[in-house]
Enzyme design. Sequence first.
Site, short mmCIF file in Angstrom:
data_model
loop_
_atom_site.label_atom_id
_atom_site.label_comp_id
_atom_site.label_asym_id
_atom_site.label_seq_id
_atom_site.Cartn_x
_atom_site.Cartn_y
_atom_site.Cartn_z
N GLY A 1 -0.36 -3.50 -1.80
CA GLY A 1 -1.17 -3.01 -2.90
C GLY A 1 -1.10 -3.95 -4.10
O GLY A 1 -0.74 -5.13 -3.96
N GLY B 1 0.97 -4.33 -6.65
CA GLY B 1 2.26 -5.00 -6.92
C GLY B 1 2.53 -6.10 -5.91
O GLY B 1 2.89 -7.23 -6.26
N ARG C 1 -1.19 7.14 -8.70
CA ARG C 1 -0.29 6.71 -9.77
C ARG C 1 -1.04 6.45 -11.08
O ARG C 1 -0.67 6.97 -12.13
CB ARG C 1 0.39 5.42 -9.30
N GLU D 1 -0.97 13.04 -9.58
CA GLU D 1 0.38 12.92 -10.15
C GLU D 1 0.39 12.11 -11.45
O GLU D 1 1.21 12.33 -12.33
CB GLU D 1 1.32 12.25 -9.14
N GLN E 1 1.05 12.97 2.49
CA GLN E 1 -0.26 12.32 2.49
C GLN E 1 -0.15 10.82 2.78
O GLN E 1 -1.16 10.13 2.90
CB GLN E 1 -1.00 12.57 1.18
N THR F 1 -3.44 0.59 0.10
CA THR F 1 -2.82 1.63 -0.73
C THR F 1 -3.58 2.93 -0.56
O THR F 1 -4.81 2.93 -0.52
CB THR F 1 -2.77 1.28 -2.24
N ILE F 2 -2.83 4.01 -0.48
CA ILE F 2 -3.51 5.31 -0.40
C ILE F 2 -4.21 5.59 -1.71
O ILE F 2 -5.16 6.35 -1.76
CB ILE F 2 -2.54 6.47 -0.05
N ASP F 3 -3.75 4.97 -2.80
CA ASP F 3 -4.31 5.28 -4.13
C ASP F 3 -5.72 4.73 -4.33
O ASP F 3 -6.41 5.14 -5.25
CB ASP F 3 -3.40 4.72 -5.23
#
Length: 386
Positions: A118, A120, A187, A238, A289, A141-143
């Site tokens: 991802g 980072g 995030r 979150e 998830q 990334t799941i995000d």
Amino acid sequence: MTGRKPRIGILTSGGDCPGLNAVIRAAVKTAERLGYGCIGFLRGFEGLVDPVSYMPLDSRATAGILTQGGTILGSSNKGRFSATTGEDQRVPLDPWLLEQVAQTVRQLSICGLICVGGDGSLTIAQQLHEFGIPVIGVPKTIDNDLAATAFTFGFDSAVASATDALDRLHTTAASHERVMVLEVMGRHTGWIALHAGIAGGGDVILMPEIDWTYENVCRKVLLREEEGKHFTLIVVAEGARLPAGGTVHTPAAGECQQVRLGGIGLVVAEEVSRRLKRDVRTVVLGHLQRGGSPTTFDRVLATQFGAHAVRLVHDGQFGQMVSYHPPQIDNVAISEAVRSLSRVDVGSSAVQAARALGISFGDAAELLSPFAHGERSPAAHSPPVA
Ligand code: F6P
């Protein structure tokens, strides 16, 4: 240099997600057909430095992994390789580490290093590239918060888990006439909350991109009561900011340089319960998830990413990240992808559709007409009154 065939190195870094193994399998199969050998570095970038740890990869070692969640190579999002400490905060890597990686790459005859990660991890990959190491990036990334690609793999699988959770919460919330809060990951962005909220029939979606208030959330619950709907589903990312400011998190500690998010679901539930004097329950979906088998979409996307990454190595196009610009897979400079995060566009058709249906984002906008967000109202189409 020995007479052995050139080798492609592969590593998976950062938080895991469904589809990592599909990328590894696709890269290995494609590489073999082009005459390359492959090795997989273990535990992310850590496998590249003392003690160097890797495993040989061929079609036998990768057989049957297409459907498996996680990564057969292991992953790490803390330790010596950490190039981000938070949103948009970049940290230069220790030059000693860069030199160690370059040495490993030379010694193992690696002609291209595929880094699957991802924001980072790709920031680390970019630094390796600038140091002269032949790197290719694959966005994971799941995000779904990486720029320069429409989707990252893992996102669709995470949304599927969150949607399934909402489907299940729906029936129990309706039976008990309850307000239910589902906390999902995300995030810095609300991609999972938005997509799962729409797909799972959420009534309120709270995410980092839109400021919200408890008044508006409670108003939505009461509005539904008036409509005879005695239950409400609230989806919260979150990373959503509280009305008073700040996120709900545990401070960074030890080797971990990033705060650990989590807990906003409970905070929201407690406050809504206090204000409305009714039972509110919370489910924190957490790592459920991130685990499990990838969806069909993610298998197809990850497979295309893996194959395209090898093609980039073959063509010597280093410093590039594979990307998805529907319907094509292509590539962009890694530096472009890590310049800034991809956030939900609050004017996007997905947000507009959600608002048109009456889904609340906790802001004042749902009090307006469904056509107040850029679309013409029915009146605008009416013939003028004589
Ligand atoms: O970046 C993906 C992500 O799943 C975030 O949504 C979440 O905040 C973070 O990883 C959790 O990481 P860890 O598993 O290290 O706590």
